[in-house]
Design an enzyme around this catalytic site. Structure first.
Site, PDB file in Angstrom:
ATOM      1  N   LEU A 110     -23.685  31.214  18.334  1.00  0.00           N
ATOM      2  CA  LEU A 110     -22.790  32.358  18.548  1.00  0.00           C
ATOM      3  C   LEU A 110     -23.056  33.420  17.494  1.00  0.00           C
ATOM      4  O   LEU A 110     -22.849  33.187  16.301  1.00  0.00           O
ATOM      5  CB  LEU A 110     -21.330  31.901  18.481  1.00  0.00           C
ATOM      6  CG  LEU A 110     -20.961  30.763  19.432  1.00  0.00           C
ATOM      7  CD1 LEU A 110     -19.474  30.452  19.332  1.00  0.00           C
ATOM      8  CD2 LEU A 110     -21.345  31.100  20.869  1.00  0.00           C
ATOM      9  N   ARG A 163     -14.701  41.582   8.806  1.00  0.00           N
ATOM     10  CA  ARG A 163     -14.267  41.284   7.444  1.00  0.00           C
ATOM     11  C   ARG A 163     -15.368  41.489   6.396  1.00  0.00           C
ATOM     12  O   ARG A 163     -15.112  41.527   5.209  1.00  0.00           O
ATOM     13  CB  ARG A 163     -13.726  39.835   7.377  1.00  0.00           C
ATOM     14  CG  ARG A 163     -12.415  39.665   8.126  1.00  0.00           C
ATOM     15  CD  ARG A 163     -12.072  38.207   8.394  1.00  0.00           C
ATOM     16  NE  ARG A 163     -12.804  37.662   9.544  1.00  0.00           N
ATOM     17  CZ  ARG A 163     -12.660  36.432  10.027  1.00  0.00           C
ATOM     18  NH1 ARG A 163     -11.813  35.603   9.459  1.00  0.00           N
ATOM     19  NH2 ARG A 163     -13.368  36.012  11.073  1.00  0.00           N
ATOM     20  N   ASN A 216     -17.165  34.751   6.277  1.00  0.00           N
ATOM     21  CA  ASN A 216     -16.470  35.837   6.970  1.00  0.00           C
ATOM     22  C   ASN A 216     -16.416  37.107   6.136  1.00  0.00           C
ATOM     23  O   ASN A 216     -16.260  38.195   6.669  1.00  0.00           O
ATOM     24  CB  ASN A 216     -15.048  35.415   7.328  1.00  0.00           C
ATOM     25  CG  ASN A 216     -15.051  34.293   8.351  1.00  0.00           C
ATOM     26  OD1 ASN A 216     -15.930  34.237   9.213  1.00  0.00           O
ATOM     27  ND2 ASN A 216     -14.100  33.402   8.260  1.00  0.00           N
ATOM     28  N   TYR A 225     -52.967  52.633 -15.558  1.00  0.00           N
ATOM     29  CA  TYR A 225     -52.767  52.597 -14.107  1.00  0.00           C
ATOM     30  C   TYR A 225     -54.101  52.325 -13.429  1.00  0.00           C
ATOM     31  O   TYR A 225     -55.053  53.097 -13.585  1.00  0.00           O
ATOM     32  CB  TYR A 225     -52.194  53.932 -13.598  1.00  0.00           C
ATOM     33  CG  TYR A 225     -52.176  53.966 -12.088  1.00  0.00           C
ATOM     34  CD1 TYR A 225     -51.407  53.040 -11.379  1.00  0.00           C
ATOM     35  CD2 TYR A 225     -52.951  54.867 -11.354  1.00  0.00           C
ATOM     36  CE1 TYR A 225     -51.408  53.016  -9.991  1.00  0.00           C
ATOM     37  CE2 TYR A 225     -52.948  54.852  -9.961  1.00  0.00           C
ATOM     38  CZ  TYR A 225     -52.178  53.920  -9.285  1.00  0.00           C
ATOM     39  OH  TYR A 225     -52.182  53.889  -7.927  1.00  0.00           O
ATOM     40  N   ASN A 275     -63.509  45.520 -19.912  1.00  0.00           N
ATOM     41  CA  ASN A 275     -62.390  45.816 -20.797  1.00  0.00           C
ATOM     42  C   ASN A 275     -61.907  47.232 -20.498  1.00  0.00           C
ATOM     43  O   ASN A 275     -62.657  48.193 -20.650  1.00  0.00           O
ATOM     44  CB  ASN A 275     -62.828  45.701 -22.257  1.00  0.00           C
ATOM     45  CG  ASN A 275     -61.621  45.803 -23.170  1.00  0.00           C
ATOM     46  OD1 ASN A 275     -60.951  44.813 -23.439  1.00  0.00           O
ATOM     47  ND2 ASN A 275     -61.314  47.005 -23.604  1.00  0.00           N
TER      48      ASN A 275
HETATM   49  C1  UD1 Z   1     -14.076  29.948  14.123  1.00  0.00           C
HETATM   50  C2  UD1 Z   1     -13.202  28.905  14.842  1.00  0.00           C
HETATM   51  C3  UD1 Z   1     -12.390  28.154  13.792  1.00  0.00           C
HETATM   52  C4  UD1 Z   1     -13.314  27.529  12.746  1.00  0.00           C
HETATM   53  C5  UD1 Z   1     -14.256  28.573  12.136  1.00  0.00           C
HETATM   54  C6  UD1 Z   1     -15.320  27.874  11.308  1.00  0.00           C
HETATM   55  C7  UD1 Z   1     -12.639  29.771  17.080  1.00  0.00           C
HETATM   56  C8  UD1 Z   1     -11.561  30.365  17.916  1.00  0.00           C
HETATM   57  N1  UD1 Z   1     -12.327  29.544  15.796  1.00  0.00           N
HETATM   58  O1  UD1 Z   1     -13.179  30.884  13.522  1.00  0.00           O
HETATM   59  O2  UD1 Z   1     -11.609  27.135  14.416  1.00  0.00           O
HETATM   60  O3  UD1 Z   1     -12.550  26.892  11.748  1.00  0.00           O
HETATM   61  O4  UD1 Z   1     -14.931  29.313  13.163  1.00  0.00           O
HETATM   62  O5  UD1 Z   1     -16.107  28.759  10.586  1.00  0.00           O
HETATM   63  O6  UD1 Z   1     -13.688  29.460  17.583  1.00  0.00           O
HETATM   64  N2  UD1 Z   1     -18.545  35.296  17.958  1.00  0.00           N
HETATM   65  C9  UD1 Z   1     -19.127  35.761  19.109  1.00  0.00           C
HETATM   66  N3  UD1 Z   1     -18.374  36.414  20.022  1.00  0.00           N
HETATM   67  C10 UD1 Z   1     -17.039  36.572  19.884  1.00  0.00           C
HETATM   68  C11 UD1 Z   1     -16.428  36.082  18.709  1.00  0.00           C
HETATM   69  C12 UD1 Z   1     -17.199  35.437  17.770  1.00  0.00           C
HETATM   70  O7  UD1 Z   1     -20.339  35.630  19.286  1.00  0.00           O
HETATM   71  O8  UD1 Z   1     -16.429  37.151  20.796  1.00  0.00           O
HETATM   72  C13 UD1 Z   1     -19.377  34.620  16.955  1.00  0.00           C
HETATM   73  C14 UD1 Z   1     -19.386  35.336  15.622  1.00  0.00           C
HETATM   74  O9  UD1 Z   1     -20.499  36.229  15.544  1.00  0.00           O
HETATM   75  C15 UD1 Z   1     -19.518  34.192  14.618  1.00  0.00           C
HETATM   76  C16 UD1 Z   1     -18.937  33.002  15.341  1.00  0.00           C
HETATM   77  O10 UD1 Z   1     -18.845  33.346  16.711  1.00  0.00           O
HETATM   78  O11 UD1 Z   1     -20.864  33.911  14.304  1.00  0.00           O
HETATM   79  C17 UD1 Z   1     -17.544  32.626  14.828  1.00  0.00           C
HETATM   80  O12 UD1 Z   1     -16.670  33.727  14.973  1.00  0.00           O
HETATM   81  P1  UD1 Z   1     -15.626  34.108  13.853  1.00  0.00           P
HETATM   82  O13 UD1 Z   1     -14.889  35.319  14.313  1.00  0.00           O
HETATM   83  O14 UD1 Z   1     -16.247  34.139  12.527  1.00  0.00           O
HETATM   84  O15 UD1 Z   1     -14.635  32.857  13.964  1.00  0.00           O
HETATM   85  P2  UD1 Z   1     -13.645  32.298  12.874  1.00  0.00           P
HETATM   86  O16 UD1 Z   1     -12.428  33.168  12.839  1.00  0.00           O
HETATM   87  O17 UD1 Z   1     -14.339  32.073  11.607  1.00  0.00           O
HETATM   88 CA    CA Z   2     -16.393  32.512  10.868  1.00  0.00          CA
END
Ligand code: UD1
Ligand code: CA
Length: 459
Positions: free
Chosen positions: A9, A16, A228, A366, A377
């Site tokens: 993902l 953040r 994050n 240089y 040298n």
């Molecule tokens: C997520 C988990 C949380 C876990 C944490 C661990 C969910 C709802 N929550 O929260 O339980 O403890 O990771 O680090 O899954 N992303 C997408 N598309 C989206 C949203 C997110 O691709 O629509 C990707 C982001 O780029 C990221 C990853 O998913 O790489 C996680 O998303 P992030 O928003 O960081 O989730 P957390 O709030 O950290």
């Molecule tokens: Ca995360």
């Protein structure tokens, strides 16, 4: 063996982080986080990898290249919604799918392997990689029933007081039975505090269908850090640095101050190398046996030969031979090729040049676009005048030549084998071999003239 798939993902903006750069492209020890994730997860022998991209899609695709297929998540509606984007590529396949977040760069290949093994042994429909966090703030919590079985995951923002006290967290990594995953995702809603489609809801959905759901608790919470914001990014850098440095030390490298030494993942270091504090080794750098690097030295994509010593210097995209002595305060720019036993001293810049075996450029020079032979040298303050404002030209200095101090060698020009250039010369024509070339104004001494100067009256 059942087929194995991965979904990474990586579509989020990473609000953040407060950055122009998309979150998963932020580097940890020089490598984008999402690349670390892919590098480690592919160790489990995957049949297919799908990365879900959205923000910065083209850049993420460029980064991962052919190692992954891609699914586009045009709008970021949550992690569950993100996984649904991989549906077309994967949903009809039998096998196990590991879902990983692009922002957990520290999880190791071993942990991914352990998770797979646990999942397959338990014959579960879903296995969550969990960890016990001293401070679980921000993470999803693992809610277990009275029999200690996993019931569901609750996000920090949706948790009640009791749930917030749970220290077992969701690392954002899971193994799923592939078909069960996509079926369950159909039922995920966005009825929660963030109005998002949470992947985490799949756990409760499977559980309600009486499917087997389990958790694999990894003993190392540090490894599961989700990045994050930039505070977490610095923590990730620190943890990975420690891990890499310890590996080198166990392999026989002396690192005087590991907290202050930054070695990127692809760097190769042979035995009995000593790395002094404040050194940064990047990219495809190799340091051969018995060499000494630092203090305060930056090497990027360099090969450093055996027993070479480099102090307080910067070197990039260059090849440095054995027993070379560099620094303090030298700048070795791209495409330098420094021969064995050469010496490059303080305030010397070398660019796109070859320096033969045993040649010395000891001070304040240089050398750019030059072919310097062996045992040459180059005196203090020598400049290869390689640029006329439009084009660059080559300087050739043949073997055994001796260039006197403060000489300008106006390229294109050749100094023949064994020749001498007198100090202070500006050489604009080739010098044949075995000669002496003097190109400077003759000296005139006016005896007694000093008194006339001293006695001048003020206007
Ligand atoms: C997520 C988990 C949380 C876990 C944490 C661990 C969910 C709802 N929550 O929260 O339980 O403890 O990771 O680090 O899954 N992303 C997408 N598309 C989206 C949203 C997110 O691709 O629509 C990707 C982001 O780029 C990221 C990853 O998913 O790489 C996680 O998303 P992030 O928003 O960081 O989730 P957390 O709030 O950290
Ligand atoms: Ca995360």
């Amino acid at each position: 063996m059942a087929k194995r798939y991965a979904i990474i993902l990586a579509a989020g903006q990473g609000t953040r982080m407060k950055s122009k750069l998309y979150k998963v492209l932020h580097p940890v020890l020089g490598r984008p986080m999402v690349q670390h994730v892919l590098d480690q997860v592919k160790a489990v022998n995957l049949d297919e990898v799908v990365t879900v991209v959205g923000h910065g899609a083209e850049l993420v695709k460029d980064q991962l290249g052919r190692e992954s297929q891609f699914a586009l998540q045009a709008e970021q509606l949550g992690t569950g919604h993100a996984v649904i984007q991989a549906e077309q590529l994967l949903k009809d396949k039998d096998g196990t799918t590991i879902v990983v977040c692009g922002d957990t760069p520290l999880i190791t290949d071993q942990t991914y392997l352990d998770l797979f093994e646990h999942h397959e042994k338990q014959n579960s429909k879903a296995t969550i990689l969990t960890a016990i966090a001293p401070d679980p703030t921000g993470y999803g919590r693992i809610i277990r029933n009275e029999n200690n079985q996993v019931e569901r995951i609750v996000e920090h923002k949706d948790a009640n007081e009791k749930e917030l006290r749970v220290q077992e967290i969701n690392t954002g990594t899971y193994c799923f039975d592939n078909k069960a995953l996509f079926e369950a995702l159909q039922e995920v809603s966005n009825d929660n505090s963030q109005g998002e489609y949470y992947l985490t809801d799949v756990i409760e959905i499977l559980k309600n269908k009486s499917e087997k759901v389990s958790a694999y608790v990894t003993p190392d919470f540090e490894e599961t850090l989700g990045v994050n914001d930039r505070v977490a990014l610095a923590k990730a850098e620190k943890t990975m640095k420690k891990r890499i440095n310890e590996q080198h030390m166990r392999n026989g490298v002396t690192i005087i101050d590991p907290d202050n030494t930054y070695i990127h993942p692809e760097v190769v270091i042979e035995q009995d190398v000593v790395i002094h504090p404040g050194s940064i080794l990047r990219g495809e750098t190799t340091v051969k046996a018995d060499a000494e690097v630092g203090p305060h030295t930056e090497l990027t994509n360099c090969i450093v030969g055996e027993s070479t010593v480099i102090k307080q210097s910067v070197a990039t995209n260059s090849k440095i031979g054995d027993r070379v002595n560099i620094g303090p305060y030298a700048h070795i720019r791209p495409e330098a090729n420094i021969g064995n036993g050469a010496k490059i001293g303080n305030f010397v810049e070398i660019k796109k040049s070859t320096l033969g075996e045993g040649s010395k450029v000891s001070h304040l020079s240089y050398i750019g676009d030059a072919q310097v032979g062996s045992n040459v040298n180059v005196g203090c303050g020598t400049i290869t005048v390689n640029y006329d404002g439009k084009n660059k030209y080559l300087t050739t200095i043949e073997d055994d030549a001796f260039i006197g101090c403060n000489s300008n060698l106006i390229a294109p020009v050749t100094i023949g084998k064994g020749s001498y250039v007198a100090a202070g010369s500006t050489i604009s024509k080739d010098v044949p071999g075995e000669s002496l070339s003097i190109a400077r104004a003759r000296q005139t001494n006016k005896e007694g003239y000093a008194a006339r100067i001293k006695n001048r009256k003020k206007d």
